[in-house]
Design a protein around this motif. Structure first.
Motif, short mmCIF file in Angstrom:
data_model
loop_
_atom_site.label_atom_id
_atom_site.label_comp_id
_atom_site.label_asym_id
_atom_site.label_seq_id
_atom_site.Cartn_x
_atom_site.Cartn_y
_atom_site.Cartn_z
N PHE A 257 0.81 -1.22 0.00
CA PHE A 257 0.00 0.00 0.00
C PHE A 257 0.84 1.27 0.00
O PHE A 257 0.74 2.11 -0.88
N CYS B 140 1.75 1.11 -4.13
CA CYS B 140 0.55 1.88 -4.50
C CYS B 140 0.85 3.38 -4.54
O CYS B 140 0.47 4.07 -5.48
N TYR C 118 2.90 4.33 -7.66
CA TYR C 118 2.17 4.36 -8.93
C TYR C 118 1.09 5.43 -8.95
O TYR C 118 0.79 5.98 -10.01
N LEU C 119 0.56 5.73 -7.78
CA LEU C 119 -0.42 6.82 -7.69
C LEU C 119 0.22 8.13 -8.15
O LEU C 119 -0.34 8.89 -8.95
N PHE D 130 -9.20 -1.81 -7.88
CA PHE D 130 -8.10 -0.94 -8.29
C PHE D 130 -8.57 0.11 -9.29
O PHE D 130 -8.17 1.27 -9.23
N LYS E 11 -8.48 4.17 -8.70
CA LYS E 11 -7.84 5.08 -9.64
C LYS E 11 -8.83 6.13 -10.12
O LYS E 11 -8.52 7.32 -10.18
#
Lengths: 194, 256
Positions: free
Chosen positions: A159, A163, A166-167, B186, B190
């Motif tokens: 997370f 995560c 990539y966020l 996911f 997003k």
């Protein structure tokens, strides 16, 4: 380039952090939904609570941002009435500090995914230390404690490390990060006459 | 924090916010050092009185807010009770192993979590964030840059929630098909997080630029719209905890 954080940096960091503060509160119910499964399945979700520091740092890329973000997210969560109360503030400070230390070790110049994972692990370590001081998890039986650790560290890497990274990568595509990042030497080079 | 629900004002609201925060942090440190179960229970009652009687919330809402506390208490104590170490076995079934030591330690940690939660929520329910940050600037000398950023960010929360709704409606209007499975989680994350984050960053940036354009500066000798001072309620608040905690400690040692 002036030292320290400017008003823009602080405001953007805190706004990002407060947004994650809301996520943190909502995440509490996800965490408790998994609790009845037992065997520390819930610990896998714990990593989400370290994400603000990483996201804010990778967006703004300045010293102090990670610590500020985690503290701000925790105080946002606290002011909105988290069921954990003041604990989240204490945990937030420690987690932010540990994440910040990793970025400091790289002199705030490396933005690779491995740095994100390392800082997630560091924040997780901070939370585990706090748990030893506060929750007395040291008294758990060995196999149970091992399970607890594995779940929490894996969750953090997924997370708060992967995560978050990539966020920010996707956010970069929107162009919004150019607003708040300090100019790099590459930007200056582009200005030079060829 | 009173975002959208109102309540009566009580004497807890009139305490200086910085002082209230400081006292609560002190109390939390004391809680961390307590290892006597009886004292912990007395402590909980003392704080619970404030929460139940003086937060100015309707009874129904107080009971509703109590549910997460209960969950926190159960979840924190249960894992230690079921899987803790100890010598005097009370109950054993498969992996679950309840001993006398683990039971009492579980209760102690459960009460500790409960206390933290009640203290935190009492503070949140009786403190207006704007007053808190003005008070922090005036009494604790917090840098105005941080205080005003926090206040601006808290103001943005309703806008963020509205934006969340807008995205939801937009997806519905455009006929986004509901998917199931891990992948959809996911995709959904997003779809929501990216526009909301980028929108918030842009908005925050604009606010900062506007503030600087209006000559927002860091000087310490600025004037304030709200002047936050001290009152007799601060003394009452401190005396409440000092006397009752001493009484509670005395009672715990005597075994009440």
């Amino acid at each position: 380039m002036t030292k320290g954080l400017k008003l823009t940096d602080i405001l953007v960091t805190i706004v990002i952090a407060i947004a994650f503060g809301i996520v943190y509160i909502l995440w509490g119910s996800v965490y408790y939904a998994l609790k009845p499964i037992g065997l520390h399945a819930d610990q896998f979700m714990y990593g989400m609570w370290f994400i603000a520091a990483n996201v804010a740092f990778f967006i703004i890329r300045k010293p102090g941002v990670a610590l500020l973000a985690e503290i701000a997210a925790a105080s946002g969560e606290f002011l909105l009435g988290s069921p954990w109360g003041l604990t989240v503030l204490l945990y937030g400070v420690v987690q932010g500090l540990f994440a910040e230390l990793v970025f400091m070790a790289f002199k705030y110049k490396r933005f690779h995914i491995s740095v994100a994972i390392l800082s997630a692990i560091a924040a997780c370590l901070g939370s585990v230390l706090m748990d030893f001081a506060y929750g007395e998890i040291g008294d758990l039986v060995a196999w149970n404690l091992t399970l607890f650790m594995i779940a929490r560290f894996l969750g953090s890497i997924l997370f708060a490390g992967v995560c978050a990274y990539y966020l920010v990568k996707v956010l970069e595509a929107t162009g919004v990060t150019n607003l708040v990042r300090p100019a790099s030497s590459k930007d200056y080079a582009e200005l030079d006459q060829k | 924090m009173q975002l959208d629900f109102s309540s009566k004002e009580t004497w807890l609201h009139r305490i200086n916010p910085s002082l209230k925060l400081f006292v609560l942090i002190m109390l939390c440190i004391i809680v961390l050092l307590v290892h006597n179960l009886l004292f912990m229970m007395n402590f909980t009652v003392i704080v619970l009185i404030l929460f139940l009687c003086f937060t100015g919330q309707p009874t129904k809402r107080i009971l509703l807010l109590f549910i997460p506390f209960f969950v926190v208490f159960l979840s924190t104590s249960s894992s230690l009770i079921f899987f803790g170490q100890g010598n005097t076995t009370w109950f054993k079934w498969g992996l679950i192993h309840i001993t006398e030591e683990s039971f009492f330690r579980g209760l102690l940690v459960g009460f500790r979590a409960l206390l933290f939660a009640i203290l935190g929520l009492t503070f949140a329910l009786t403190t207006r964030p704007v007053y808190l940050f003005y008070s922090l600037m005036q009494q604790v000398k917090l840098n105005p840059k941080y205080a005003y950023s926090f206040m601006a960010a808290l103001r943005l929360i309703p806008i963020m929630l509205e934006e969340f709704q807008t995205i939801q409606n937009a997806m519905r209007v455009r006929g986004v098909v509901r998917q199931t499975g891990i992948r959809s989680v996911f995709l959904k994350m997003k779809a929501y997080s990216i526009p909301m984050l980028s929108g918030s960053i842009r908005r925050a940036h604009r606010i900062a630029v506007a503030m600087e354009a209006k000559r927002f500066s860091d000087t310490r000798n600025r004037t304030y719209y709200y002047e936050i001072g001290f009152s007799k309620y601060d003394i009452v608040f401190i005396l409440y905890f000092v006397t009752l905690l001493l009484a509670g400690y005395y009672g715990a040692i005597k075994g009440v």
